[in-house]
Design a protein around this motif. Structure first.
Motif, PDB file in Angstrom:
ATOM      1  N   PHE A 141       8.348  11.206  16.993  1.00 39.47           N
ATOM      2  CA  PHE A 141       8.198  10.889  15.577  1.00 39.47           C
ATOM      3  C   PHE A 141       6.978  11.609  15.050  1.00 39.47           C
ATOM      4  O   PHE A 141       5.922  11.570  15.674  1.00 39.47           O
ATOM      5  CB  PHE A 141       7.996   9.381  15.370  1.00 39.47           C
ATOM      6  N   GLU A 142       7.102  12.271  13.912  1.00 41.08           N
ATOM      7  CA  GLU A 142       5.966  12.878  13.223  1.00 41.08           C
ATOM      8  C   GLU A 142       5.622  11.945  12.067  1.00 41.08           C
ATOM      9  O   GLU A 142       6.402  11.816  11.119  1.00 41.08           O
ATOM     10  CB  GLU A 142       6.314  14.264  12.698  1.00 41.08           C
ATOM     11  N   ILE A 143       4.481  11.267  12.165  1.00 40.49           N
ATOM     12  CA  ILE A 143       4.103  10.287  11.149  1.00 40.49           C
ATOM     13  C   ILE A 143       2.648  10.481  10.744  1.00 40.49           C
ATOM     14  O   ILE A 143       1.837  10.964  11.527  1.00 40.49           O
ATOM     15  CB  ILE A 143       4.323   8.838  11.642  1.00 40.49           C
ATOM     16  N   SER A 144       2.356  10.118   9.523  1.00 41.77           N
ATOM     17  CA  SER A 144       0.979  10.129   9.036  1.00 41.77           C
ATOM     18  C   SER A 144       0.389   8.754   9.255  1.00 41.77           C
ATOM     19  O   SER A 144       0.865   7.772   8.690  1.00 41.77           O
ATOM     20  CB  SER A 144       0.944  10.478   7.541  1.00 41.77           C
ATOM     21  N   VAL A 145      -0.629   8.678  10.074  1.00 43.34           N
ATOM     22  CA  VAL A 145      -1.232   7.396  10.441  1.00 43.34           C
ATOM     23  C   VAL A 145      -2.485   7.166   9.590  1.00 43.34           C
ATOM     24  O   VAL A 145      -3.272   8.077   9.374  1.00 43.34           O
ATOM     25  CB  VAL A 145      -1.607   7.384  11.936  1.00 43.34           C
ATOM     26  N   THR A 146      -2.636   5.930   9.116  1.00 42.56           N
ATOM     27  CA  THR A 146      -3.836   5.546   8.379  1.00 42.56           C
ATOM     28  C   THR A 146      -4.540   4.422   9.125  1.00 42.56           C
ATOM     29  O   THR A 146      -3.950   3.784   9.994  1.00 42.56           O
ATOM     30  CB  THR A 146      -3.491   5.072   6.951  1.00 42.56           C
ATOM     31  N   LYS A 147      -5.779   4.146   8.756  1.00 40.13           N
ATOM     32  CA  LYS A 147      -6.549   3.090   9.435  1.00 40.13           C
ATOM     33  C   LYS A 147      -5.983   1.703   9.166  1.00 40.13           C
ATOM     34  O   LYS A 147      -6.199   0.778   9.939  1.00 40.13           O
ATOM     35  CB  LYS A 147      -8.016   3.148   9.038  1.00 40.13           C
ATOM     36  N   ASP A 148      -5.223   1.528   8.088  1.00 38.72           N
ATOM     37  CA  ASP A 148      -4.662   0.229   7.748  1.00 38.72           C
ATOM     38  C   ASP A 148      -3.246   0.027   8.288  1.00 38.72           C
ATOM     39  O   ASP A 148      -2.649  -1.025   8.084  1.00 38.72           O
ATOM     40  CB  ASP A 148      -4.627   0.051   6.224  1.00 38.72           C
TER      41      ASP A 148
ATOM     42  N   LYS B 104       2.330  -0.583   6.446  1.00 43.48           N
ATOM     43  CA  LYS B 104       1.377   0.418   5.965  1.00 43.48           C
ATOM     44  C   LYS B 104       0.016  -0.144   5.575  1.00 43.48           C
ATOM     45  O   LYS B 104      -0.952   0.592   5.481  1.00 43.48           O
ATOM     46  CB  LYS B 104       1.967   1.167   4.767  1.00 43.48           C
ATOM     47  N   ASN B 105      -0.089  -1.452   5.354  1.00 47.30           N
ATOM     48  CA  ASN B 105      -1.341  -2.006   4.832  1.00 47.30           C
ATOM     49  C   ASN B 105      -1.813  -3.271   5.540  1.00 47.30           C
ATOM     50  O   ASN B 105      -2.653  -3.981   5.020  1.00 47.30           O
ATOM     51  CB  ASN B 105      -1.197  -2.275   3.337  1.00 47.30           C
ATOM     52  N   LYS B 106      -1.281  -3.576   6.690  1.00 47.11           N
ATOM     53  CA  LYS B 106      -1.673  -4.749   7.498  1.00 47.11           C
ATOM     54  C   LYS B 106      -1.435  -6.076   6.799  1.00 47.11           C
ATOM     55  O   LYS B 106      -2.100  -7.056   7.069  1.00 47.11           O
ATOM     56  CB  LYS B 106      -3.142  -4.677   7.922  1.00 47.11           C
ATOM     57  N   TYR B 107      -0.471  -6.140   5.877  1.00 46.48           N
ATOM     58  CA  TYR B 107      -0.171  -7.395   5.196  1.00 46.48           C
ATOM     59  C   TYR B 107       0.852  -8.229   5.960  1.00 46.48           C
ATOM     60  O   TYR B 107       1.248  -9.295   5.506  1.00 46.48           O
ATOM     61  CB  TYR B 107       0.328  -7.146   3.774  1.00 46.48           C
ATOM     62  N   GLY B 108       1.336  -7.727   7.094  1.00 50.64           N
ATOM     63  CA  GLY B 108       2.273  -8.482   7.906  1.00 50.64           C
ATOM     64  C   GLY B 108       3.728  -8.301   7.509  1.00 50.64           C
ATOM     65  O   GLY B 108       4.597  -9.002   8.006  1.00 50.64           O
ATOM     66  N   LYS B 109       4.004  -7.351   6.631  1.00 49.24           N
ATOM     67  CA  LYS B 109       5.368  -7.090   6.184  1.00 49.24           C
ATOM     68  C   LYS B 109       5.745  -5.656   6.540  1.00 49.24           C
ATOM     69  O   LYS B 109       4.976  -4.725   6.291  1.00 49.24           O
ATOM     70  CB  LYS B 109       5.471  -7.286   4.671  1.00 49.24           C
ATOM     71  N   VAL B 110       6.922  -5.475   7.121  1.00 45.47           N
ATOM     72  CA  VAL B 110       7.390  -4.137   7.470  1.00 45.47           C
ATOM     73  C   VAL B 110       7.753  -3.403   6.188  1.00 45.47           C
ATOM     74  O   VAL B 110       8.605  -3.839   5.426  1.00 45.47           O
ATOM     75  CB  VAL B 110       8.600  -4.203   8.427  1.00 45.47           C
TER      76      VAL B 110
END
Length: 74
Positions: free
Chosen positions: A20-27, A46-52
């Motif tokens: 998989f080629e993905i852009s990873v962020t700190k969140d 994407k934002n650590k809110y617990g929702k996919v």
């Protein structure tokens, strides 16, 4: 970033590779399973809110690029 899962036999022969080629962020939080007999699915929060926010999958010996999103959850 490349995220690759490789499956080997007991003699260290490569049986399958999924990339998989993905852009990873700190969140970002990514969850996945490792069953070689099924598609590999990355569940991306994407934002650590617990929702996919996004799911990306790859089958045996397949490479998925960022734009190849198979399903989105709302």
């Amino acid at each position: 970033m490349s995220y690759t899962i490789r499956y080997f036999d007991r003699n260290d022969k490569l049986l399958d590779e999924r990339t998989f080629e993905i852009s990873v962020t700190k969140d970002m939080v990514i969850r996945t399973g490792i069953n070689k007999d099924k598609d590999t699915v990355l569940q991306i929060d994407k934002n650590k809110y617990g929702k996919v926010d996004e799911k990306i999958s790859a089958s045996k010996n397949r490479k998925n690029e960022v734009g190849e999103v198979n399903s989105l959850t709302s």
